[in-house]
Every structure is written in structure tokens, then in C-alpha cells.
Design an enzyme around this catalytic site. Structure first.
Site, PDB file in Angstrom:
ATOM      1  N   GLU A 159       0.842  -1.202   0.000  1.00 46.26           N
ATOM      2  CA  GLU A 159       0.000   0.000   0.000  1.00 46.26           C
ATOM      3  C   GLU A 159       0.873   1.246   0.000  1.00 46.26           C
ATOM      4  O   GLU A 159       1.815   1.345   0.792  1.00 46.26           O
ATOM      5  CB  GLU A 159      -0.903  -0.025   1.243  1.00 46.26           C
ATOM      6  CG  GLU A 159      -1.835   1.172   1.335  1.00 46.26           C
ATOM      7  CD  GLU A 159      -2.805   1.048   2.497  1.00 46.26           C
ATOM      8  OE1 GLU A 159      -3.433  -0.018   2.672  1.00 46.26           O
ATOM      9  OE2 GLU A 159      -2.924   2.040   3.243  1.00 46.26           O
ATOM     10  N   THR A 212      -3.804   4.861  -1.492  1.00 45.55           N
ATOM     11  CA  THR A 212      -4.817   5.388  -0.569  1.00 45.55           C
ATOM     12  C   THR A 212      -5.519   6.602  -1.167  1.00 45.55           C
ATOM     13  O   THR A 212      -5.064   7.227  -2.137  1.00 45.55           O
ATOM     14  CB  THR A 212      -4.201   5.794   0.785  1.00 45.55           C
ATOM     15  OG1 THR A 212      -3.287   6.853   0.561  1.00 45.55           O
ATOM     16  CG2 THR A 212      -3.509   4.618   1.453  1.00 45.55           C
ATOM     17  N   ARG A 242     -15.374   3.826   4.506  1.00 47.08           N
ATOM     18  CA  ARG A 242     -16.178   4.985   4.909  1.00 47.08           C
ATOM     19  C   ARG A 242     -15.306   6.227   4.956  1.00 47.08           C
ATOM     20  O   ARG A 242     -15.688   7.287   4.510  1.00 47.08           O
ATOM     21  CB  ARG A 242     -16.788   4.741   6.305  1.00 47.08           C
ATOM     22  CG  ARG A 242     -17.718   5.861   6.732  1.00 47.08           C
ATOM     23  CD  ARG A 242     -17.902   5.908   8.230  1.00 47.08           C
ATOM     24  NE  ARG A 242     -16.685   6.355   8.919  1.00 47.08           N
ATOM     25  CZ  ARG A 242     -16.586   6.521  10.213  1.00 47.08           C
ATOM     26  NH1 ARG A 242     -17.620   6.256  10.997  1.00 47.08           N
ATOM     27  NH2 ARG A 242     -15.448   6.941  10.769  1.00 47.08           N
ATOM     28  N   GLY A 243     -14.092   6.076   5.515  1.00 46.25           N
ATOM     29  CA  GLY A 243     -13.197   7.217   5.686  1.00 46.25           C
ATOM     30  C   GLY A 243     -13.395   7.888   7.024  1.00 46.25           C
ATOM     31  O   GLY A 243     -14.295   7.537   7.794  1.00 46.25           O
ATOM     32  N   ASP A 244     -12.524   8.840   7.312  1.00 40.62           N
ATOM     33  CA  ASP A 244     -12.567   9.584   8.574  1.00 40.62           C
ATOM     34  C   ASP A 244     -12.931  11.035   8.296  1.00 40.62           C
ATOM     35  O   ASP A 244     -12.914  11.486   7.147  1.00 40.62           O
ATOM     36  CB  ASP A 244     -11.192   9.532   9.258  1.00 40.62           C
ATOM     37  CG  ASP A 244     -10.939   8.154   9.856  1.00 40.62           C
ATOM     38  OD1 ASP A 244     -11.856   7.624  10.514  1.00 40.62           O
ATOM     39  OD2 ASP A 244      -9.833   7.619   9.651  1.00 40.62           O
ATOM     40  N   LYS A 247     -20.231  -5.887   5.595  1.00 36.54           N
ATOM     41  CA  LYS A 247     -19.489  -5.459   4.401  1.00 36.54           C
ATOM     42  C   LYS A 247     -19.252  -6.644   3.466  1.00 36.54           C
ATOM     43  O   LYS A 247     -19.328  -6.515   2.250  1.00 36.54           O
ATOM     44  CB  LYS A 247     -18.138  -4.840   4.798  1.00 36.54           C
ATOM     45  CG  LYS A 247     -18.284  -3.550   5.572  1.00 36.54           C
ATOM     46  CD  LYS A 247     -16.990  -2.784   5.679  1.00 36.54           C
ATOM     47  CE  LYS A 247     -16.205  -3.094   6.902  1.00 36.54           C
ATOM     48  NZ  LYS A 247     -15.162  -2.082   7.201  1.00 36.54           N
ATOM     49  N   GLN A 275      -6.486  -3.654   9.581  1.00 36.29           N
ATOM     50  CA  GLN A 275      -5.705  -2.561  10.141  1.00 36.29           C
ATOM     51  C   GLN A 275      -4.381  -3.163  10.628  1.00 36.29           C
ATOM     52  O   GLN A 275      -4.324  -4.362  10.955  1.00 36.29           O
ATOM     53  CB  GLN A 275      -6.491  -1.957  11.317  1.00 36.29           C
ATOM     54  CG  GLN A 275      -5.864  -0.777  11.989  1.00 36.29           C
ATOM     55  CD  GLN A 275      -5.612   0.369  11.034  1.00 36.29           C
ATOM     56  OE1 GLN A 275      -4.635   0.317  10.288  1.00 36.29           O
ATOM     57  NE2 GLN A 275      -6.451   1.380  11.057  1.00 36.29           N
TER      58      GLN A 275
HETATM   59  P1  FAD Z   1     -17.038   1.267   8.365  1.00 31.31           P
HETATM   60  O1  FAD Z   1     -16.906  -0.165   8.040  1.00 31.31           O
HETATM   61  O2  FAD Z   1     -18.247   1.982   7.861  1.00 31.31           O
HETATM   62  O3  FAD Z   1     -16.968   1.378   9.960  1.00 31.31           O
HETATM   63  C1  FAD Z   1     -16.793   2.651  10.601  1.00 31.31           C
HETATM   64  C2  FAD Z   1     -17.427   2.584  11.988  1.00 31.31           C
HETATM   65  O4  FAD Z   1     -18.858   2.504  11.856  1.00 31.31           O
HETATM   66  C3  FAD Z   1     -17.017   1.352  12.795  1.00 31.31           C
HETATM   67  O5  FAD Z   1     -16.949   1.735  14.151  1.00 31.31           O
HETATM   68  C4  FAD Z   1     -18.163   0.373  12.558  1.00 31.31           C
HETATM   69  O6  FAD Z   1     -18.293  -0.552  13.595  1.00 31.31           O
HETATM   70  C5  FAD Z   1     -19.350   1.327  12.457  1.00 31.31           C
HETATM   71  N1  FAD Z   1     -20.410   0.810  11.583  1.00 31.31           N
HETATM   72  C6  FAD Z   1     -20.269   0.206  10.376  1.00 31.31           C
HETATM   73  N2  FAD Z   1     -21.474  -0.124   9.891  1.00 31.31           N
HETATM   74  C7  FAD Z   1     -22.395   0.271  10.796  1.00 31.31           C
HETATM   75  C8  FAD Z   1     -23.821   0.210  10.861  1.00 31.31           C
HETATM   76  N3  FAD Z   1     -24.548  -0.347   9.884  1.00 31.31           N
HETATM   77  N4  FAD Z   1     -24.440   0.732  11.941  1.00 31.31           N
HETATM   78  C9  FAD Z   1     -23.725   1.311  12.954  1.00 31.31           C
HETATM   79  N5  FAD Z   1     -22.366   1.401  12.941  1.00 31.31           N
HETATM   80  C10 FAD Z   1     -21.716   0.882  11.877  1.00 31.31           C
HETATM   81  N6  FAD Z   1      -8.893   6.036   5.283  1.00 31.31           N
HETATM   82  C11 FAD Z   1      -8.805   6.983   4.292  1.00 31.31           C
HETATM   83  O7  FAD Z   1      -9.250   8.126   4.485  1.00 31.31           O
HETATM   84  N7  FAD Z   1      -8.227   6.673   3.092  1.00 31.31           N
HETATM   85  C12 FAD Z   1      -7.730   5.453   2.810  1.00 31.31           C
HETATM   86  O8  FAD Z   1      -7.211   5.216   1.723  1.00 31.31           O
HETATM   87  C13 FAD Z   1      -7.815   4.435   3.824  1.00 31.31           C
HETATM   88  N8  FAD Z   1      -7.370   3.165   3.587  1.00 31.31           N
HETATM   89  C14 FAD Z   1      -7.518   2.199   4.553  1.00 31.31           C
HETATM   90  C15 FAD Z   1      -7.112   0.896   4.272  1.00 31.31           C
HETATM   91  C16 FAD Z   1      -7.220  -0.112   5.223  1.00 31.31           C
HETATM   92  C17 FAD Z   1      -6.801  -1.520   4.871  1.00 31.31           C
HETATM   93  C18 FAD Z   1      -7.734   0.213   6.517  1.00 31.31           C
HETATM   94  C19 FAD Z   1      -7.813  -0.846   7.593  1.00 31.31           C
HETATM   95  C20 FAD Z   1      -8.163   1.506   6.795  1.00 31.31           C
HETATM   96  C21 FAD Z   1      -8.071   2.515   5.828  1.00 31.31           C
HETATM   97  N9  FAD Z   1      -8.513   3.813   6.051  1.00 31.31           N
HETATM   98  C22 FAD Z   1      -8.414   4.785   5.073  1.00 31.31           C
HETATM   99  C23 FAD Z   1      -9.073   4.202   7.365  1.00 31.31           C
HETATM  100  C24 FAD Z   1     -10.615   4.114   7.398  1.00 31.31           C
HETATM  101  O9  FAD Z   1     -11.184   5.019   6.488  1.00 31.31           O
HETATM  102  C25 FAD Z   1     -11.056   4.451   8.826  1.00 31.31           C
HETATM  103  O10 FAD Z   1     -10.631   3.458   9.716  1.00 31.31           O
HETATM  104  C26 FAD Z   1     -12.520   4.788   9.016  1.00 31.31           C
HETATM  105  O11 FAD Z   1     -12.694   5.351  10.322  1.00 31.31           O
HETATM  106  C27 FAD Z   1     -13.469   3.601   8.915  1.00 31.31           C
HETATM  107  O12 FAD Z   1     -13.593   3.152   7.651  1.00 31.31           O
HETATM  108  P2  FAD Z   1     -14.329   1.739   7.376  1.00 31.31           P
HETATM  109  O13 FAD Z   1     -14.362   1.560   5.928  1.00 31.31           O
HETATM  110  O14 FAD Z   1     -13.774   0.676   8.211  1.00 31.31           O
HETATM  111  O15 FAD Z   1     -15.810   2.127   7.918  1.00 31.31           O
END
Ligand code: FAD
Length: 304
Positions: free
Chosen positions: A17, A48, A107-109, A168, A179
Site C-alpha cells: 500500500e 490510498t 467509509r473514511g474519517d 461489508k 488494520q
Molecule cells: P465502516 O466499516 O463503515 O466502519 C466505521 C465505523 O462505523 C465502525 O466503528 C463500525 O463498527 C461502524 N459501523 C459500520 N457499519 C455500521 C452500521 N450499519 N451501523 C452502525 N455502525 C456501523 N482512510 C482513508 O481516508 N483513506 C484510505 O485510503 C484508507 N485506507 C484504509 C485501508 C485499510 C486496509 C484500513 C484498515 C483503513 C483505511 N482507512 C483509510 C481508514 C478508514 O477510512 C477508517 O478506519 C474509518 O474510520 C473507517 O472506515 P471503514 O471503511 O472501516 O468504515
């Protein structure tokens, strides 16, 4: 090659990555890094997507560069941050037009300066919804999603977080990338629990070699990963000696990978941080083939 094919039939998928640099010097350095990573014949290199969509176009440009220059499949990361459903579709179309066949759907931050993720007007709240959208609109796209062995920092408990990982996968993800973590037991527990919940897609460990003491605090606060005291103490002891820190961090990652490989994993996703020396050294010591087809590798890999 779609993610689903990468791991099909027991094939081992090595992946790296990288992130889009912010300066021309960074661009030049990344091109050199990619030359050095490509010799390992990775199944894909992922790029990313900047916080708040800040690298929207660069992510695709680097993916195209990786595919054109190195003939290595690229995976574009993509987040829901700040985009309506239509804007998400437009970007996905641009990705598809650029030749990208795999998306890391996230989802992103919250963007810098904001504390909490906000759903954009007419946007999506969770990564699972992005997976659904991609499956509906671009059914042939390979989809990776993020997994959290030590739970996502926003989640109150691992149980509900795991349910969200399952969502998902149920929505159509082809593989789950974790992570970064440093204690393998977190990964094995996470994998077991997902298997119990019926997840069958590849669960690929994310590995970040940590070769600087200064980075420990940042990493730990950023993603909540448990940093083993034995690693932190050893790095602290040599915090003014770059070579010694490199050696300690790399040896730790080698041991971590050896154990993971012995237990059977579908691949390794290295958080390369736009550098190659750490990954190259780890791969050399694991004695994995450099340029041959990864194909089906005998196990245990780490002890070959
Ligand atoms: P989600 O899966 O949507 O989860 C986010 C939060 O919401 C979790 O606490 C989950 O438990 C909760 N949640 C999910 N679904 C529901 C639901 N239906 N109801 C209630 N709560 C729910 N960030 C970037 O900005 N750019 C990148 O390129 C990037 N690459 C990444 C690559 C990897 C391999 C990893 C592990 C992380 C990466 N991230 C990146 C970070 C990521 O965007 C963050 O960790 C973000 O906070 C969560 O994204 P997610 O896709 O896991 O979200």
C-alpha cells in the site's frame, strides 16, 4: 486481475500500500520505490485516498501509473467522505475508465480539523453501503474492505464491530484487509470470530514494519493498535541510532510474518509508507521468490 481471483484456489497474494505524495520530490521518490517493490511481483499495489477526498485524482493517476509502468494491478482506495451518491458514482466511473479493476471501499474519517465523520448530503454513512453501491453499479469491480482485529476506534465493543465487518462482506466484498497490528493473537482471534460468523472471503493481515521509535506513539494513537512493550523498549533504547532501529523493526516484522505464514494466511498486505527497504528486507529474509509467479506456494512459507 480482480481481488477475488488474486486469492482463488489457495493462491498467495502479496500486496503493498502506498499513498500519493504531496511534493514533486515525493513523487520522484515514490517512482523509485515502485521500481523496487515491483520486482517482488505483487498481486497488486494499492493507493490510498486522502482524508476528505484530498487526493481524489492523484489516487487514480498513481493507480494508472502502477498499471502502465509496472504491469502490476492497482487497487484504488475510496471513501464516502464529502461525496453524494452521484459523486461517488462519477468517481467510480473515472476509476473504471482509468483501468482500475479493484476498489478498497471505505467509509473514511473526518477531514482534518473536524472531529467526527459526517454523512455528506445524499451520501453514505457506512462502508457496507459503498460496497452495495459498487456491486450495483460496477458489478465486475473487485472490492476490498477494512477489518479491525483490535476493533475500530469508534466502536464500543468488538462484537458489534465484527457484525459490521460481516455486513461489508455480505454486501459483496471480495476480501478483507486488516488494520495494522503487532500482536498476532489479535489477528487470529479476529479471524476465528469472523469464521464463526460465516465469513469465508480471504482475511489478509496488514503489516507495517515500525522502524522508528518516534512513530510508535503516532501509530498507537492513530489506530489504537497494541504496541508490544518488548518492541517499544528495544526501539527506545536505540532511538538515536537509525540503523539499529531499522534492524529491530524489520526483525520484529519478519518474526511476525513467519508466525502468520505458519498458521496459513491468504496473503500479506504491507503498509509500505512509500518506502521499499523495509519490505524488501523482510521479503528477502522470508525467502519468498522475487519474480516468479506467486501461484500456490508450499506451506509453511516462513520456514522455507
Ligand atoms: P465502516 O466499516 O463503515 O466502519 C466505521 C465505523 O462505523 C465502525 O466503528 C463500525 O463498527 C461502524 N459501523 C459500520 N457499519 C455500521 C452500521 N450499519 N451501523 C452502525 N455502525 C456501523 N482512510 C482513508 O481516508 N483513506 C484510505 O485510503 C484508507 N485506507 C484504509 C485501508 C485499510 C486496509 C484500513 C484498515 C483503513 C483505511 N482507512 C483509510 C481508514 C478508514 O477510512 C477508517 O478506519 C474509518 O474510520 C473507517 O472506515 P471503514 O471503511 O472501516 O468504515
Amino acid at each position: 486481475m480482480r481481488l477475488q481471483q488474486v486469492y482463488a484456489g489457495g493462491r498467495f497474494g502479496l500486496s503493498f500500500e502506498i499513498f500519493p505524495p504531496k511534493t514533486p520530490e515525493g513523487d520522484a521518490a515514490l517512482r523509485t520505490t515502485l521500481n523496487e517493490l515491483a520486482v517482488w511481483n505483487p498481486a497488486f499495489i494499492s493507493c490510498t485516498y486522502g482524508a476528505g477526498g484530498s487526493t481524489s485524482r492523484q489516487t487514480l493517476d498513481w493507480c494508472q501509473y502502477i498499471q502502465d509502468q509496472h504491469q502490476v494491478p492497482a487497487t484504488a482506495h475510496f471513501t464516502c467522505v464529502g461525496s453524494s451518491r452521484n459523486e461517488l458514482i462519477q468517481w467510480l466511473q473515472a476509476a473504471s475508465d482509468s483501468g482500475v479493476r479493484n476498489i478498497m471501499a471505505l467509509r473514511g474519517d473526518a477531514p482534518h480539523g473536524e472531529t467526527k465523520f459526517q454523512v455528506a448530503p445524499d451520501g453514505l454513512a457506512h462502508a457496507s453501503q459503498l460496497v452495495t453501491l459498487i456491486r450495483e453499479q460496477f458489478p465486475d469491480m473487485g472490492i476490498g474492505v477494512a477489518g479491525y482485529p483490535e476493533k475500530h476506534p469508534e466502536s464500543c465493543d468488538l462484537g458489534s464491530d465484527l457484525q459490521h465487518q460481516v455486513q461489508k462482506v455480505a454486501a459483496g466484498a471480495d476480501a478483507l484487509f486488516t488494520q495494522l497490528f503487532f500482536e498476532n493473537r489479535h489477528f487470529f482471534q479476529f479471524r476465528n470470530r469472523l469464521h464463526e460468523l460465516g465469513v469465508t472471503v480471504p482475511i489478509v493481515p496488514g503489516i507495517m514494519p515500525i522502524t522508528e521509535y518516534a512513530r510508535i506513539v503516532r501509530i498507537s494513537s492513530m489506530c489504537g493498535s497494541d504496541i508490544p512493550l518488548r518492541l517499544a523498549v528495544r526501539l527506545e533504547e536505540v532511538q538515536h541510532d537509525k540503523v539499529a532501529q531499522f534492524e529491530i523493526g524489520v526483525q520484529f516484522a519478519i518474526e511476525q510474518c513467519r508466525v502468520l505464514l505458519e498458521e496459513g494466511i491468504p496473503g500479506i498486505h504491507f503498509y509500505a509508507l512509500n518506502k521499499s527497504p523495509e519490505c524488501s528486507r523482510i521479503l528477502q529474509e522470508l525467502e519468498l521468490p522475487q519474480t516468479s509467479d506467486w501461484g500456490i506456494l508450499p506451506r509453511p512459507l516462513g520456514t522455507r
